[in-house]
Scaffold this motif. Structure first.
Motif, PDB file in Angstrom:
ATOM      1  N   ASP A  47       0.834  -1.212   0.000  1.00 41.51           N
ATOM      2  CA  ASP A  47       0.000   0.000   0.000  1.00 41.51           C
ATOM      3  C   ASP A  47       0.867   1.260   0.000  1.00 41.51           C
ATOM      4  OD1 ASP A  47      -2.236  -1.540  -0.065  1.00 41.51           O
ATOM      5  OD2 ASP A  47      -2.880  -1.145   1.986  1.00 41.51           O
ATOM      6  N   LEU A  48       1.985   1.219   0.694  1.00 45.50           N
ATOM      7  CA  LEU A  48       2.909   2.356   0.626  1.00 45.50           C
ATOM      8  C   LEU A  48       3.451   2.525  -0.790  1.00 45.50           C
ATOM      9  CD1 LEU A  48       4.853   1.923   3.986  1.00 45.50           C
ATOM     10  CD2 LEU A  48       3.773   4.046   3.223  1.00 45.50           C
ATOM     11  N   ALA A  49       3.774   1.417  -1.436  1.00 48.61           N
ATOM     12  CA  ALA A  49       4.334   1.481  -2.794  1.00 48.61           C
ATOM     13  C   ALA A  49       3.331   2.049  -3.798  1.00 48.61           C
ATOM     14  CB  ALA A  49       4.783   0.091  -3.230  1.00 48.61           C
ATOM     15  N   ASP A 312       4.345   3.288  12.080  1.00 52.94           N
ATOM     16  CA  ASP A 312       5.288   2.232  11.694  1.00 52.94           C
ATOM     17  C   ASP A 312       4.541   1.116  10.974  1.00 52.94           C
ATOM     18  OD1 ASP A 312       4.340   0.184  13.390  1.00 52.94           O
ATOM     19  OD2 ASP A 312       6.131   0.109  14.606  1.00 52.94           O
ATOM     20  N   SER A 313       5.316   0.160  10.475  1.00 53.01           N
ATOM     21  CA  SER A 313       4.853  -1.028   9.752  1.00 53.01           C
ATOM     22  C   SER A 313       4.876  -0.791   8.241  1.00 53.01           C
ATOM     23  CB  SER A 313       3.448  -1.478  10.182  1.00 53.01           C
ATOM     24  OG  SER A 313       3.428  -1.821  11.558  1.00 53.01           O
ATOM     25  N   GLY A 314       5.860  -1.371   7.610  1.00 51.91           N
ATOM     26  CA  GLY A 314       5.952  -1.339   6.153  1.00 51.91           C
ATOM     27  C   GLY A 314       7.023  -0.440   5.581  1.00 51.91           C
ATOM     28  N   ILE A 315       7.615   0.429   6.391  1.00 47.80           N
ATOM     29  CA  ILE A 315       8.613   1.370   5.865  1.00 47.80           C
ATOM     30  C   ILE A 315       9.871   0.610   5.440  1.00 47.80           C
ATOM     31  CG2 ILE A 315      10.199   3.241   6.489  1.00 47.80           C
ATOM     32  CD1 ILE A 315       7.987   4.403   8.215  1.00 47.80           C
ATOM     33  N   GLN A 316      10.261   0.821   4.178  1.00 46.13           N
ATOM     34  CA  GLN A 316      11.461   0.200   3.642  1.00 46.13           C
ATOM     35  C   GLN A 316      12.379   1.213   2.962  1.00 46.13           C
ATOM     36  OE1 GLN A 316      12.421  -3.080   3.832  1.00 46.13           O
ATOM     37  NE2 GLN A 316      10.672  -3.477   5.152  1.00 46.13           N
TER      38      GLN A 316
END
Length: 391
Positions: A47-49, A312-316
């Motif tokens: 979802d971030l992408a 937080d959660s998912g940050i790359q």
């Protein structure tokens, strides 16, 4: 090592691949996994992408700054290291090394209750106050003891993780027989034997178990008794009155982690939280839940400026950090990225992780026409990115 550090490590994925080679399988899998089908684990990053930036031109971006503040502390960028269990098994003395890297970079470090290095270990090797994470446990006297130890170590914030009344099932941990230190099974011995660097470094430290707990709880002296005690401690009777109790005995900054629902966010503020962490535990608890980034805008609307919103959660990547900030977070926490760096290269790997994220943020800010991180808003996102999580 210098050639590897500066030449070949250009993104978090490079650190992940190197960590997979250097960290024993059970401890690498502990980091790189989610609950059950790992649907939510994947959704966090997917979802971030899918959020897109808006490229802008004709703006003077010669001078850019990421300086900000989190919980009243000045930071070089609005990123902190999340509380992560067993960091000291990714690399010997891992929590100490990560805390030192964060301190040098000028960002917060959060020590987990389930750390290998103790509160006292980290305090002894750092000079900047760090944050301490706590679970709600049945043994309230031990919780009070932990809070007292955090106060004595001059921790500047207490982070209470609320999304663990029961532990989510992670298939890889069960199949690997996860424990600290690892049990001497044929599978574990084989995995460790082909990683001599990890073995040699681990032999140089005395820190091999959960030092916040072992020696501080009666009857907990080895891996078996430790596992039994932990399984019994998660409190399924947790209520908001417990938050009130903690607020009464902790007079510093209080952060509540695991907030995904607007109603819960409003309750957290009413019960004295200074900050909330929008988090689904990295997809490691409730599989099938929405991503953290999907929950973020709704929590922001519910809370407004009544408390700081962390994410937080998912940050790359640094770009993921900017997307969360654009959707209303005041700051972000990273877990897996710094653990990959830690497992790959120790303290130097954590520093490299932070350098990568900072540079990715800086370049993206320039191309989006943004000079000051504190002025970020949804305008840096394309309309799809601004609206995809609006409901």
């Amino acid at each position: 090592m210098n050639r590897l550090h500066h030449g070949n490590i250009t993104c978090i994925e490079d650190l992940r691949k190197l960590a997979k080679k250097r960290v024993p399988k059970m401890f690498y899998d502990y980091v790189d996994s989610g609950a059950w089908t790992e649907t939510t684990y994947r959704a966090n990053s997917d979802d971030l992408a899918n959020i897109r930036f808006k490229q802008r031109i004709g703006r003077n971006v010669e001078t850019r700054t990421q300086r900000s503040s989190l919980l009243g502390e000045e930071v070089t960028m609005p990123v902190g290291l999340a509380p992560t269990g067993l960091a000291g098994m990714q690399y010997p003395d891992g929590e100490i090394l990560a805390a030192r890297a964060a301190e040098r970079f000028g960002i917060p470090f959060t020590l987990s209750t389930m750390s290998v290095c103790s509160i006292e270990d980290v305090a002894e090797h750092t000079s900047r106050p760090f944050w301490f994470q706590l679970y709600l446990m049945k043994d309230r006297s031990f919780m009070e003891q932990l809070i007292s130890r955090a106060r004595q170590a001059k921790c500047s914030a207490l982070m209470l993780t609320l999304d663990l009344p029961v532990q989510g099932q992670r298939h890889k941990d069960i199949k690997n027989g996860l424990s600290a230190p690892p049990k001497p099974t044929i599978q574990n011995i084989a995995s460790i034997a082909i990683r001599p660097r990890w073995c040699l470094n681990m032999l140089r430290t005395k820190r091999h178990s959960f030092r916040n707990i072992v020696g501080h709880v009666a009857g907990v002296s080895d891996t078996t008794s430790m596992a039994r005690w932990v399984d019994e401690q998660f409190d399924q009777r947790m209520s908001w009155d417990d938050i009130k109790w903690i607020r009464q005995i902790w007079d510093g900054k209080l952060v509540l982690k695991g907030i995904m629902d607007p109603d819960d966010a409003q309750m957290a503020v009413e019960y004295g939280a200074d900050a909330l962490v929008v988090s689904n535990h990295g997809g490691r608890q409730l599989d099938g839940a929405i991503s953290s980034i999907a929950a973020l805008p709704r929590v922001v609307r519910a809370v407004g400026k009544q408390a700081e919103i962390l994410f937080d959660s998912g940050i790359q990547s640094g770009q993921d950090v900017l997307k969360a900030l654009a959707l209303g977070a005041k700051g972000t926490l990273i877990g897996r990225p710094f653990l990959y760096g830690l497992g790959a290269m120790g303290e130097a790997g954590v520093a490299r992780c932070l350098e990568i994220i900072h540079k990715e943020m800086d370049l993206t800010m320039a191309l989006c026409g943004l000079n000051d991180i504190q002025n970020i808003d949804r305008d840096i996102l394309e309309s799809q990115g601004r609206s995809m999580f609006a409901s």
